[in-house]
Design a protein around this motif. Structure first.
Motif, PDB file in Angstrom:
ATOM      1  N   VAL A 398       0.834  -1.203   0.000  1.00 52.63           N
ATOM      2  CA  VAL A 398       0.000   0.000   0.000  1.00 52.63           C
ATOM      3  C   VAL A 398       0.868   1.253   0.000  1.00 52.63           C
ATOM      4  O   VAL A 398       0.575   2.233  -0.696  1.00 52.63           O
ATOM      5  CB  VAL A 398      -0.959  -0.009   1.204  1.00 52.63           C
ATOM      6  N   VAL A 399       1.953   1.230   0.768  1.00 53.63           N
ATOM      7  CA  VAL A 399       2.879   2.367   0.741  1.00 53.63           C
ATOM      8  C   VAL A 399       3.491   2.524  -0.639  1.00 53.63           C
ATOM      9  O   VAL A 399       3.684   3.649  -1.143  1.00 53.63           O
ATOM     10  CB  VAL A 399       3.955   2.180   1.831  1.00 53.63           C
ATOM     11  N   ALA A 400       3.798   1.393  -1.294  1.00 56.59           N
ATOM     12  CA  ALA A 400       4.338   1.458  -2.653  1.00 56.59           C
ATOM     13  C   ALA A 400       3.333   2.071  -3.616  1.00 56.59           C
ATOM     14  O   ALA A 400       3.707   2.839  -4.524  1.00 56.59           O
ATOM     15  CB  ALA A 400       4.740   0.060  -3.111  1.00 56.59           C
ATOM     16  N   ILE A 401       2.063   1.752  -3.439  1.00 56.03           N
ATOM     17  CA  ILE A 401       1.027   2.366  -4.287  1.00 56.03           C
ATOM     18  C   ILE A 401       0.990   3.877  -4.076  1.00 56.03           C
ATOM     19  O   ILE A 401       0.810   4.658  -5.028  1.00 56.03           O
ATOM     20  CB  ILE A 401      -0.345   1.735  -3.970  1.00 56.03           C
ATOM     21  N   TRP A 417       0.230  11.386  -6.829  1.00 53.31           N
ATOM     22  CA  TRP A 417      -1.187  11.455  -6.520  1.00 53.31           C
ATOM     23  C   TRP A 417      -1.528  12.795  -5.855  1.00 53.31           C
ATOM     24  O   TRP A 417      -0.649  13.457  -5.321  1.00 53.31           O
ATOM     25  CB  TRP A 417      -1.584  10.337  -5.546  1.00 53.31           C
ATOM     26  N   PRO A 418      -2.784  13.176  -5.863  1.00 53.39           N
ATOM     27  CA  PRO A 418      -3.169  14.344  -5.050  1.00 53.39           C
ATOM     28  C   PRO A 418      -2.840  14.110  -3.581  1.00 53.39           C
ATOM     29  O   PRO A 418      -2.723  12.960  -3.118  1.00 53.39           O
ATOM     30  CB  PRO A 418      -4.678  14.461  -5.294  1.00 53.39           C
ATOM     31  N   ALA A 419      -2.691  15.191  -2.841  1.00 53.34           N
ATOM     32  CA  ALA A 419      -2.241  15.097  -1.447  1.00 53.34           C
ATOM     33  C   ALA A 419      -3.192  14.244  -0.604  1.00 53.34           C
ATOM     34  O   ALA A 419      -2.745  13.435   0.224  1.00 53.34           O
ATOM     35  CB  ALA A 419      -2.114  16.503  -0.854  1.00 53.34           C
ATOM     36  N   LEU A 420      -4.484  14.383  -0.794  1.00 48.65           N
ATOM     37  CA  LEU A 420      -5.438  13.627   0.008  1.00 48.65           C
ATOM     38  C   LEU A 420      -5.338  12.126  -0.266  1.00 48.65           C
ATOM     39  O   LEU A 420      -5.385  11.301   0.663  1.00 48.65           O
ATOM     40  CB  LEU A 420      -6.859  14.117  -0.284  1.00 48.65           C
ATOM     41  N   VAL A 421      -5.173  11.755  -1.531  1.00 47.29           N
ATOM     42  CA  VAL A 421      -5.050  10.334  -1.881  1.00 47.29           C
ATOM     43  C   VAL A 421      -3.781   9.752  -1.278  1.00 47.29           C
ATOM     44  O   VAL A 421      -3.783   8.645  -0.714  1.00 47.29           O
ATOM     45  CB  VAL A 421      -5.082  10.169  -3.410  1.00 47.29           C
ATOM     46  N   ARG A 422      -2.684  10.484  -1.385  1.00 50.84           N
ATOM     47  CA  ARG A 422      -1.431   9.985  -0.793  1.00 50.84           C
ATOM     48  C   ARG A 422      -1.561   9.846   0.716  1.00 50.84           C
ATOM     49  O   ARG A 422      -1.053   8.876   1.301  1.00 50.84           O
ATOM     50  CB  ARG A 422      -0.290  10.950  -1.125  1.00 50.84           C
ATOM     51  N   PHE A 423      -2.228  10.791   1.356  1.00 48.31           N
ATOM     52  CA  PHE A 423      -2.403  10.708   2.811  1.00 48.31           C
ATOM     53  C   PHE A 423      -3.188   9.453   3.201  1.00 48.31           C
ATOM     54  O   PHE A 423      -2.838   8.761   4.166  1.00 48.31           O
ATOM     55  CB  PHE A 423      -3.129  11.969   3.296  1.00 48.31           C
ATOM     56  N   VAL A 424      -4.227   9.141   2.434  1.00 50.83           N
ATOM     57  CA  VAL A 424      -5.023   7.949   2.736  1.00 50.83           C
ATOM     58  C   VAL A 424      -4.192   6.691   2.569  1.00 50.83           C
ATOM     59  O   VAL A 424      -4.184   5.790   3.442  1.00 50.83           O
ATOM     60  CB  VAL A 424      -6.273   7.912   1.838  1.00 50.83           C
ATOM     61  N   PHE A 425      -3.456   6.594   1.475  1.00 53.37           N
ATOM     62  CA  PHE A 425      -2.633   5.396   1.240  1.00 53.37           C
ATOM     63  C   PHE A 425      -1.541   5.263   2.303  1.00 53.37           C
ATOM     64  O   PHE A 425      -1.317   4.162   2.844  1.00 53.37           O
ATOM     65  CB  PHE A 425      -2.005   5.445  -0.156  1.00 53.37           C
ATOM     66  N   TYR A 426      -0.861   6.330   2.582  1.00 53.54           N
ATOM     67  CA  TYR A 426       0.195   6.265   3.603  1.00 53.54           C
ATOM     68  C   TYR A 426      -0.389   5.902   4.971  1.00 53.54           C
ATOM     69  O   TYR A 426       0.202   5.111   5.725  1.00 53.54           O
ATOM     70  CB  TYR A 426       0.922   7.607   3.684  1.00 53.54           C
ATOM     71  N   THR A 427      -1.544   6.474   5.296  1.00 53.99           N
ATOM     72  CA  THR A 427      -2.164   6.170   6.592  1.00 53.99           C
ATOM     73  C   THR A 427      -2.526   4.699   6.694  1.00 53.99           C
ATOM     74  O   THR A 427      -2.242   4.035   7.702  1.00 53.99           O
ATOM     75  CB  THR A 427      -3.407   7.041   6.794  1.00 53.99           C
ATOM     76  N   LEU A 428      -3.143   4.150   5.663  1.00 52.07           N
ATOM     77  CA  LEU A 428      -3.517   2.736   5.685  1.00 52.07           C
ATOM     78  C   LEU A 428      -2.294   1.831   5.737  1.00 52.07           C
ATOM     79  O   LEU A 428      -2.252   0.856   6.502  1.00 52.07           O
ATOM     80  CB  LEU A 428      -4.371   2.406   4.455  1.00 52.07           C
ATOM     81  N   SER A 448      -5.782  -4.868   6.636  1.00 51.36           N
ATOM     82  CA  SER A 448      -5.255  -5.368   5.363  1.00 51.36           C
ATOM     83  C   SER A 448      -6.359  -5.997   4.526  1.00 51.36           C
ATOM     84  O   SER A 448      -6.409  -5.806   3.296  1.00 51.36           O
ATOM     85  CB  SER A 448      -4.147  -6.380   5.623  1.00 51.36           C
ATOM     86  N   GLN A 449      -7.244  -6.752   5.153  1.00 49.07           N
ATOM     87  CA  GLN A 449      -8.316  -7.382   4.389  1.00 49.07           C
ATOM     88  C   GLN A 449      -9.323  -6.354   3.883  1.00 49.07           C
ATOM     89  O   GLN A 449      -9.841  -6.485   2.774  1.00 49.07           O
ATOM     90  CB  GLN A 449      -9.001  -8.433   5.257  1.00 49.07           C
ATOM     91  N   GLN A 450      -9.604  -5.322   4.668  1.00 52.12           N
ATOM     92  CA  GLN A 450     -10.531  -4.298   4.197  1.00 52.12           C
ATOM     93  C   GLN A 450      -9.932  -3.473   3.070  1.00 52.12           C
ATOM     94  O   GLN A 450     -10.659  -2.967   2.205  1.00 52.12           O
ATOM     95  CB  GLN A 450     -10.944  -3.374   5.351  1.00 52.12           C
ATOM     96  N   ILE A 451      -8.620  -3.333   3.067  1.00 58.40           N
ATOM     97  CA  ILE A 451      -7.977  -2.615   1.964  1.00 58.40           C
ATOM     98  C   ILE A 451      -8.274  -3.302   0.646  1.00 58.40           C
ATOM     99  O   ILE A 451      -8.575  -2.649  -0.363  1.00 58.40           O
ATOM    100  CB  ILE A 451      -6.452  -2.521   2.210  1.00 58.40           C
ATOM    101  N   VAL A 452      -8.228  -4.627   0.648  1.00 56.56           N
ATOM    102  CA  VAL A 452      -8.413  -5.369  -0.597  1.00 56.56           C
ATOM    103  C   VAL A 452      -9.900  -5.503  -0.932  1.00 56.56           C
ATOM    104  O   VAL A 452     -10.355  -5.079  -1.999  1.00 56.56           O
ATOM    105  CB  VAL A 452      -7.752  -6.757  -0.493  1.00 56.56           C
ATOM    106  N   VAL A 453     -10.660  -6.082  -0.019  1.00 52.66           N
ATOM    107  CA  VAL A 453     -12.051  -6.420  -0.343  1.00 52.66           C
ATOM    108  C   VAL A 453     -12.928  -5.169  -0.387  1.00 52.66           C
ATOM    109  O   VAL A 453     -13.637  -4.921  -1.370  1.00 52.66           O
ATOM    110  CB  VAL A 453     -12.605  -7.434   0.675  1.00 52.66           C
TER     111      VAL A 453
END
Length: 835
Positions: A398-401, A417-428, A448-453
């Motif tokens: 997810v950090v790589a994404i 990515w836009p700042a908000l999208v990067r913040f969400v990915f980094y946070t997760l 991790s499972q909620q990230i995928v499904v």
């Protein structure tokens, strides 16, 4: 692939509280109803004893039902104490308790009519006579005693039912608390990850793999030796079902799932359609194969309990991972940039595709190995090691994404990515890694499972939202295959197809919500029992204060109203086209009857729809009072026009097609509604007159009973003409007109002597007064022609200018002087002599 029973803590708490308050309110209201309800009459004491004979049977049945409810509640309470760690079982117990509560309330309500009869009869009998009063008949005293005993028994049953209802509410609240504690313990339990890093974990993993291999090897050997025909049969039919779906889908939707690489810029709705159908068909075919295989193997008793659990999980993971793969391929389209749904650079699209798929694979392996650990009763250290490795890998992916730069700026350099999208990915990503490293393995696995499904479900819902928005765009549906089919089959215009596209967009949004939201709730740990309970409550009862309504009732009421509306329109058309047309009823009468039937039918349909919706019209008394107050102040003109419209439709002082003069307007009536009347003038101007104006003011109707009418043509003759000759000439001109009626006979009237003319007036009747313009126009032409032939002059005003005499003399002198003065050459100009 949820970790465990995940719950909305505040929602469950409030749910239990609302259930308790609702049940208590219902019982109190029920008891109040029993005290206030009064039947119309009681016949005789003999009639009063008629229900007495059947009372024992009825009361015994209800009493047995309430006793059975108590036994069932005791049993469910014991089961709840045992299933404190099983969230699914707790949900099932709660649903059973709520079902018992509804049945208990129905049984209590069944006692209401009898208790109301008893209260009424006791009031009629009255209290026992006091001392010194005449004694009452023995039969009456016995009846009073019997009724009082029966009333006491019914009240005892109602008290028992209320106690059971309160107990059910407490048990439901206790279940909600147990589920909250279970969820919290699963997510907040901390493990010692040092045990997962010990060398013994490797040997435990090898031993578990050997055990898993032995189990599946023995099962496969047994199936091939004793169940080979069943296995082949199940596999064949599962493959056949999947192949039929896939091949049939490709034949039907072949153009919708094929991406043409030669198309440079396909429309966005086409790209969405191809992405949806290509993902859906392939994923559905795989799911059909897996479900059919599992069902047939279980049906032929090929499955073994331990293998069945693992195989079900493997099939679930395969379907999920494959769906994520197809969805990512359709979204990013790494090989065909022109079919990409998200605008980004091709290298970034390829990277994101592989990262998303790898995240799904890692999460799927973690889910499968977790089920294997449960079936094989693996050591805790091995379970922690497996989950730690999987969750850290998912967090890193997810950090790589988040680090991918999918866009380019104006200078062609990669843009993140836009700042908000990067913040969400980094946070997760970092939350997952941090939770795993700190030992909160359950929380890390859940994230991790909620990230995928959940991410896949949200992505699918977003694509559906884009599809519905693209369908609703102006002109977009017309360029689709479905739009072309509509155009060829029904010849719809572009405006109609745009409206159909808007309706389809709304329906698609509703379908997305109805499918996507429950799936997300299931992934977050809610059970089907929770979702169905909420859905039933929303559908059957929504309470706002003391007012309750149901969506099912509202939908039923709306459906009944729509059916009534179309039935009214059909009846109007049938009555007008089949009955009144054959009877040669006047067009105005037909319009009035059709209008009255239309409004009456809509009113009846509305009342029936309100009743079908379960809305008590007596509850609208307050609203009616408010409306009457509003009518008295602000709506009186509207009501006045409405009542005036009804009067016009009933009395029919004029009808559609009549020529009237009202309010300074002259024209033909086109339509009479309950608020206003539409009049079309002879200049084709439409004038809307309020009905109250037509009732209160004068209205001239030229065609009230028939179209017979008189018209006049005035004419003046010179004084040197013979009046009798002019009279005879005008009479002759009238007689020449075929449209002029002979009865009543036309005549010419000498109306008077003016300053410069003798005035005549030609008066005659026409069968159709609406044609007077053409007739009078022809008569005026004939008057001019005949007067010219006979030398009769038509006087007209002549004007002269009178000047003072001194001004006239001065003008004459100036004219004489100019005539006597010789002409002189103009100054500054000389004439050349002729050569």
């Amino acid at each position: 692939m949820p970790v465990g029973g995940t719950r909305n803590i505040k929602g469950q708490d409030s749910q239990g509280c609302r259930l308790t308050v609702t049940r208590r309110f219902l019982f109190l209201a029920f008891l109040a109803l029993l005290g206030l309800a009064q039947p119309a009459m009681w016949a005789t004491p003999a009639a009063a004893q008629a229900p007495q004979a059947g009372r024992a049977g009825v009361d015994a049945k209800i009493e047995q039902q309430i006793a059975d409810f108590g036994v069932r509640i005791d049993s469910l309470a014991q089961q709840m104490r045992v299933a404190v760690e099983d969230d699914n079982r707790l949900v099932d117990i709660r649903n059973q308790l709520e079902t018992i509560g509804r049945e208990l309330l129905a049984a209590s309500v069944a006692l209401g009519p009898r208790l109301s009869e008893i209260n009424t009869r006791l009031e009629q009998i009255g209290p026992p006579p006091a001392e010194g009063q005449p004694q009452e008949p023995p039969g009456l005293a016995e009846e009073r005693t019997s009724l009082q005993q029966e009333k006491a028994a019914i009240n005892a049953l109602l008290g028992t039912a209320e106690n059971l209802s309160v107990r059910i509410s407490r048990l439901v609240e206790e279940i909600a608390e147990l589920r909250r504690e279970l969820f919290a313990s699963q997510l907040t339990r901390r493990y010692d990850i040092l045990t997962a890093l010990s060398p013994a974990v490797v040997s435990e993993a090898i031993a578990e793999l050997r055990d898993l291999y032995n189990r599946f090897h023995s099962w496969i050997q047994f199936s091939l030796r004793f169940k080979l025909n069943s296995v082949l049969f199940a596999t064949f039919f599962a493959l056949t079902a999947a192949a039929l779906l896939l091949i049939g889908g490709r034949r039907i939707f072949g153009r919708l799932i094929h991406r043409d690489p030669t198309t440079e810029d396909p429309p966005y709705i086409t790209r969405l359609s191809v992405a949806f159908w290509s993902t859906f068909l392939s994923s559905a075919a795989l799911c059909v194969f897996l479900i059919a295989t599992y069902f047939l193997l279980a049906y032929f008793n090929v499955m073994r309990p331990d293998v069945e659990e693992i195989l079900a999980t493997v099939f679930n993971v395969i379907a999920t991972v494959y769906f994520v793969n197809r969805l990512a391929r359709a979204t990013f389209s790494p090989r065909l940039p022109n079919w990409r749904l998200v605008a980004m650079e091709t290298p970034a699209a390829r990277t994101l595709f592989w990262l998303v798929w790898a995240t799904a694979i890692v999460t799927g392996f973690d889910f499968v190995l977790n089920r294997v650990n449960l079936v094989l009763a693996s050591p805790l250290s091995l379970t922690i090691a497996k989950s730690l490795l999987a969750t850290v890998l998912v967090g890193l992916l997810v950090v790589a994404i988040a680090t991918v730069k999918p866009y380019v700026d104006d200078e062609g350099r990669p843009k993140p990515w836009p700042a908000l999208v990067r913040f969400v990915f980094y946070t997760l990503g970092f939350s997952t890694i941090l939770a795993a490293v700190l030992g909160y393995i359950g929380l890390a696995r859940f994230i991790s499972q909620q990230i995928v499904v959940t991410g896949a479900i949200l992505a699918t819902m977003y694509l559906g939202h884009l599809s519905s928005r693209a369908i609703s765009d102006l002109g977009s549906l017309r360029h689709t295959r479905f739009g072309r089919w509509l155009d060829d089959r029904f010849s719809f215009d572009e405006s109609t197809e745009d409206q159909i596209g808007l309706a389809l967009s709304v329906v698609l949004h509703l379908v997305i919500l109805l499918i996507g939201v429950p799936l997300i709730l299931l992934q977050w740990g809610f059970q089907w029992g929770d979702i169905t309970t909420w859905a039933l409550r929303v559908v059957y009862e929504i309470r706002i204060g003391s007012v309750s309504f149901s969506l099912m009732g509202l939908a039923t009421g709306i459906l009944v109203f729509i059916l009534g509306y179309f039935a009214t329109r059909w009846f109007q058309g049938w009555l007008d086209g089949s009955v009144m047309t054959r009877g040669k009823v006047d067009a105005g009468v037909r319009n009035s009857i059709r209008t009255v039937i239309g409004y009456a039918g809509i009113a009846v349909a509305a009342l029936i729809g309100i009743s079908a919706a379960g809305i008590d019209l007596s509850n609208l008394a307050l609203v009616a009072g408010g409306l009457s107050l509003g009518i008295g102040f602000g709506l009186q003109n509207i009501v006045q026009n409405f009542v005036s419209g009804l009067i016009l439709l009933v009395e029919r002082p004029f009808k559609a097609g009549d020529w009237i003069v009202a309010g300074g307007v002259s024209g033909n009536v086109r339509r009479i509604s309950v608020r206003a009347t539409e009049i079309e003038t002879f200049q084709k101007q439409t004038v809307i007159l309020p009905n109250s104006t037509l009732i209160n003011d004068k209205v001239a109707n030229w065609t009230h009973r028939n179209k017979l009418g008189r018209t006049e043509v005035p004419i003046g003759a010179a004084y040197d003409a013979d009046p009798r000759k002019v009279h005879a000439l005008l009479t002759e001109i009238i007689d020449e007109q075929p449209a002029v009626l002979r009865n009543p006979a036309p005549h010419v009237q000498l109306v008077g002597f003016a300053d410069s003319s003798i005035n005549f007036e030609m008066r005659f009747f026409l069968a159709d007064i609406t044609a007077q313009l053409a007739v009078t126009n022809e008569i005026k032409f004939r008057i001019y022609e005949r007067f010219k032939e006979e030398g009769i002059g038509i006087p007209f005003p002549q004007r002269g200018v009178n000047l003072p005499q001194d001004m006239v003399d001065a003008v004459k002198q100036m004219a004489s002087a100019q005539a006597a003065e010789p002409s002189k050459p103009r100054a500054g100009r000389t004439r050349r002599p002729k050569s």
